[in-house]
Write a protein that holds these residues in place. Structure first.
Motif, PDB file in Angstrom:
ATOM      1  N   ARG A 289      25.675  26.496 -47.582  1.00  0.00           N
ATOM      2  CA  ARG A 289      25.133  25.404 -48.864  1.00  0.00           C
ATOM      3  C   ARG A 289      24.589  23.915 -48.516  1.00  0.00           C
ATOM      4  N   PHE A 290      25.569  23.160 -47.876  1.00  0.00           N
ATOM      5  CA  PHE A 290      24.092  21.637 -47.149  1.00  0.00           C
ATOM      6  C   PHE A 290      22.656  22.237 -46.354  1.00  0.00           C
ATOM      7  N   TRP A 291      22.798  23.066 -46.096  1.00  0.00           N
ATOM      8  CA  TRP A 291      21.381  23.163 -45.977  1.00  0.00           C
ATOM      9  C   TRP A 291      20.375  24.419 -46.290  1.00  0.00           C
ATOM     10  N   GLN A 292      21.468  24.876 -46.865  1.00  0.00           N
ATOM     11  CA  GLN A 292      20.561  26.136 -48.203  1.00  0.00           C
ATOM     12  C   GLN A 292      19.577  25.858 -48.336  1.00  0.00           C
ATOM     13  N   PRO A 293      18.998  24.698 -49.509  1.00  0.00           N
ATOM     14  CA  PRO A 293      17.628  24.942 -50.786  1.00  0.00           C
ATOM     15  C   PRO A 293      16.314  24.737 -49.011  1.00  0.00           C
ATOM     16  N   LEU A 294      16.843  23.967 -47.881  1.00  0.00           N
ATOM     17  CA  LEU A 294      16.145  23.931 -46.963  1.00  0.00           C
ATOM     18  C   LEU A 294      15.526  25.071 -46.393  1.00  0.00           C
ATOM     19  N   LEU A 295      16.692  25.868 -45.809  1.00  0.00           N
ATOM     20  CA  LEU A 295      15.829  27.142 -45.803  1.00  0.00           C
ATOM     21  C   LEU A 295      15.777  28.456 -46.688  1.00  0.00           C
ATOM     22  N   LYS A 296      16.183  28.420 -47.734  1.00  0.00           N
ATOM     23  CA  LYS A 296      15.558  29.482 -49.035  1.00  0.00           C
ATOM     24  C   LYS A 296      14.131  28.870 -49.010  1.00  0.00           C
ATOM     25  N   CYS A 297      13.746  27.619 -49.285  1.00  0.00           N
ATOM     26  CA  CYS A 297      12.084  27.491 -49.377  1.00  0.00           C
ATOM     27  C   CYS A 297      11.522  27.636 -48.479  1.00  0.00           C
ATOM     28  N   LEU A 298      11.863  27.410 -47.134  1.00  0.00           N
ATOM     29  CA  LEU A 298      10.671  27.975 -45.815  1.00  0.00           C
ATOM     30  C   LEU A 298      11.427  28.978 -45.362  1.00  0.00           C
ATOM     31  N   HIS A 299      11.945  29.762 -45.976  1.00  0.00           N
ATOM     32  CA  HIS A 299      12.196  30.906 -45.330  1.00  0.00           C
ATOM     33  C   HIS A 299      11.193  32.439 -45.843  1.00  0.00           C
ATOM     34  N   SER A 300      10.306  32.348 -44.250  1.00  0.00           N
ATOM     35  CA  SER A 300       9.177  33.444 -44.606  1.00  0.00           C
ATOM     36  C   SER A 300       8.657  34.427 -43.500  1.00  0.00           C
ATOM     37  N   GLN A 301       7.982  34.983 -43.286  1.00  0.00           N
ATOM     38  CA  GLN A 301       7.532  35.703 -42.106  1.00  0.00           C
ATOM     39  C   GLN A 301       7.075  34.325 -40.698  1.00  0.00           C
ATOM     40  N   TYR A 302       6.851  33.558 -41.859  1.00  0.00           N
ATOM     41  CA  TYR A 302       5.776  32.761 -40.649  1.00  0.00           C
ATOM     42  C   TYR A 302       6.558  31.930 -39.739  1.00  0.00           C
ATOM     43  N   PHE A 303       7.929  31.723 -41.350  1.00  0.00           N
ATOM     44  CA  PHE A 303       8.935  30.307 -40.505  1.00  0.00           C
ATOM     45  C   PHE A 303       9.992  31.206 -39.374  1.00  0.00           C
ATOM     46  N   THR A 304      11.370  32.415 -40.187  1.00  0.00           N
ATOM     47  CA  THR A 304      12.095  32.583 -40.097  1.00  0.00           C
ATOM     48  C   THR A 304      12.093  33.227 -38.658  1.00  0.00           C
ATOM     49  N   PRO A 305      11.320  34.063 -38.462  1.00  0.00           N
ATOM     50  CA  PRO A 305      11.257  34.764 -37.194  1.00  0.00           C
ATOM     51  C   PRO A 305      11.586  33.366 -35.979  1.00  0.00           C
ATOM     52  N   VAL A 306      10.366  32.707 -36.044  1.00  0.00           N
ATOM     53  CA  VAL A 306      10.251  31.474 -34.800  1.00  0.00           C
ATOM     54  C   VAL A 306      11.696  30.437 -35.397  1.00  0.00           C
TER      55      VAL A 306
END
Length: 582
Positions: A289-306
């Motif tokens: 939950r500490f990192w959830q806001p950041l990962l949710k914001c950056l989640h995309s086809q451009y970022f998550t696979p990398v």
């Protein structure tokens, strides 16, 4: 001839400066006859130059031939598009190739440095990878490139020695490459420092929110809604990711971010286990939950696979270690894969408040397409105790699942590969009893429900020896049993060339086919004397030949009495004549 007199000493293909000036004038005249004459002179230059023809001269010739072919009106539009396309693609590739540095630079950037507009690069891209452009666009590109060559090459030669001004001295090129490399390294360091600064600010703000909420509430659920400061930091990180996603991912996987330190875990009241169990990896809920806001914001086809790719690369580097790094690397892979699989799925029977609460704490709100085969290869390339779990997760979530038999084989091979000595048992394998893998005779007998010879021998031995045994200490009892078994085996091998080894030897240290004291030289395995005896020196009775023929027939191989290929008696005789016995 020599261009530029004594000063330069450059050997060129044209007769003199007058011929050069005449070719320039005729090329850019409006008269097609003069243009053809200029092309004939360039053709003569090329025959003298060979492969050393200046690139600008070669590109000008190709484009001018397309233009004259177009003006003649004897060629179809589709053929003209192909001719123009080849000339334009060669121009962009050849001209920018000389400017390419040791560190790869994008084509658009190189073209921009040479004052070539982006639409020319896009036209080349369409000609190479997409639907062919129209003839009008090809004509427009040809006119622009011819004018560009006139300004950037031909006109510049009028006051200088006539050489290809794109040819760079090797030493100067090396110095330019070194300078460019240093500039790129400085830029990468600047981007890295910027990303680290933003992520550190995010951590500080999250810890600040944690301390404030602890004072006003004893509830364990913190960070319910992002503060304005957090939202601003997230917007800055998102902008930074658009151009430098690899840099941001590298910073995230440094110690102190997605891989926490012991001090950070203490601040979050998360226990730091002494022993890490990787068989079921995961991330503590508070840290997630500490990192959830950041990962949710950056989640995309451009970022998550990398991010997943980098996590598997990191796992490959630390798979032989233990500690927080491998624990949280495998944990984040599990959490990201699971969150992506659950994202966007609706659960029935939830109230409105439950749905809001669920979406608030979900790591991702929508599914991102992943390259499952690349993930599968990356997972298998980093074997560790968590690999079976990660492999099962990937195989389950794949868009196009592999066949069940293939999945089981992958899981079995993975479990065999990562096992530690004595840790693997067939009964522990995560498949049904009827599908137990068979690696030894005991496995086969276990699968069929038959007792192994060892079990039968032990059972028989217990029946015979237990009534006669006198209770002794545990160590003496084991020794007596071992001696009894040893004597039985010696009796069984009596008269054989084989003997029982009674020495105390750690056989696990010796590979198959090697014994203690064996020399490294393979010649030691050769016998001192031997003779070769052809098979036909044995009794050549008619019975032996009949037995030989019968053996071929019963094994299903074609012989003189079977259908299909017909082997004569002489064929069989020749086969037998070639066999030799030691």
């Amino acid at each position: 001839m020599v261009a530029g007199g004594k000063r330069s000493g450059q050997v060129v293909a044209w007769l003199n400066r007058a011929e050069w000036d005449q070719v320039i004038e005729y090329l850019y005249s409006r008269d097609s006859k003069l243009q053809r004459y200029a092309l004939d002179r360039i053709s003569a230059w090329k025959s003298r130059y060979g492969s050393s023809t200046p690139l600008a001269v070669e590109c000008t010739e190709a484009l001018m031939q397309c233009k004259l072919q177009d003006e003649a009106g004897e060629t179809s539009s589709s053929e003209l598009v192909l001719s123009y396309g080849l000339a334009l693609v060669r121009f962009v590739n050849l001209i920018t190739e000389r400017k390419q540095k040791t560190v790869a630079v994008s084509l658009r950037r190189l073209a921009s440095e040479m004052n070539i507009p982006e639409w020319i690069v896009n036209l080349r891209h369409d000609l190479t990878h997409r639907k062919l452009p129209t003839l009008a666009w090809c004509r427009k590109g040809c006119e622009f490139v011819l004018e560009w060559l006139r300004q950037q090459y031909w006109n510049r030669q009028l006051g200088n020695s006539v050489v290809d001004n794109w040819v760079v001295d090797p030493q100067e090129e090396e110095e330019a490459n070194d300078e460019a490399k240093i500039q790129d390294e400085l830029k990468q360091k600047e981007l890295y420092d910027k990303a680290r600064e933003l992520l550190t600010s995010f951590e500080k703000e999250q810890f600040q929110v944690l301390m404030e909420q602890k004072l006003v509430s004893k509830a364990k659920r913190f960070w319910n809604t992002p503060t304005p400061e957090i939202e601003w930091i997230l917007s800055q990180v998102k902008k930074h990711v658009l151009d430098n996603r690899e840099v941001v991912v590298d910073v995230l996987l440094d110690d102190g971010f997605l891989i926490p330190t012991e001090e950070q875990l203490k601040c979050l009241n998360i226990d730091c286990p002494e022993f890490v169990d990787l068989s079921n990896p995961g991330i503590p809920r508070t840290f997630c939950r500490f990192w959830q806001p950041l990962l949710k914001c950056l989640h995309s086809q451009y970022f998550t696979p990398v991010l997943l790719e980098k996590l598997f690369t990191e796992l490959k580097l630390c798979c032989d270690t233990s500690g927080l790094r491998i624990q949280y690397v495998t944990g984040w892979i599990t959490e990201i894969l699971a969150a992506n699989a659950k994202a966007g799925k609706r659960l029935k029977g939830l109230s409105r408040s439950q749905k809001i609460k669920r979406s608030m704490w979900q790591l991702f709100l929508f599914q991102c397409p992943l390259d499952w085969h690349d993930l599968l290869e990356s997972c298998l390339a980093a074997p560790c105790q968590a690999t079976p779990h990660l492999l099962q997760q990937i195989l389950t979530d794949m868009d196009s699942p592999l066949p069940i038999s293939t999945q089981q084989k992958l899981l079995q091979l993975c479990s065999i590969y990562i096992q530690e000595p004595g840790s693997f048992s067939v009964s522990d394998f995560p498949i049904g009893h009827g599908q137990l893998p068979v690696y030894t005779v005991e496995n086969l007998q276990m699968k069929s429900g038959i007792e192994s010879p060892k079990e039968l021998a032990d059972t028989e031995f217990r029946k015979n020896i237990e009534p006669l045994m006198i209770p002794t200490s545990g160590e003496e009892m084991v020794q007596a049993v071992n001696l009894e078994i040893l004597s039985e085996r010696i009796q069984a091998l009596e008269g054989s060339v084989w003997q029982i080894c009674t020495d105390q030897i750690a056989w696990k240290d010796y590979p198959l086919g090697k014994i203690p004291g064996q020399k490294e030289d393979p010649n030691c395995l050769l016998v001192d004397s031997y003779t070769l005896m052809p098979v036909l020196q044995q009794s050549k009775t008619e019975e032996n030949l009949d037995d030989f023929n019968t053996a071929f027939s019963t094994t299903g191989l074609p012989c003189a009495d079977s259908e299909g290929l017909w082997w004569t008696q002489s064929d069989l005789y020749r086969l037998k004549a070639g066999l030799k016995l030691f």
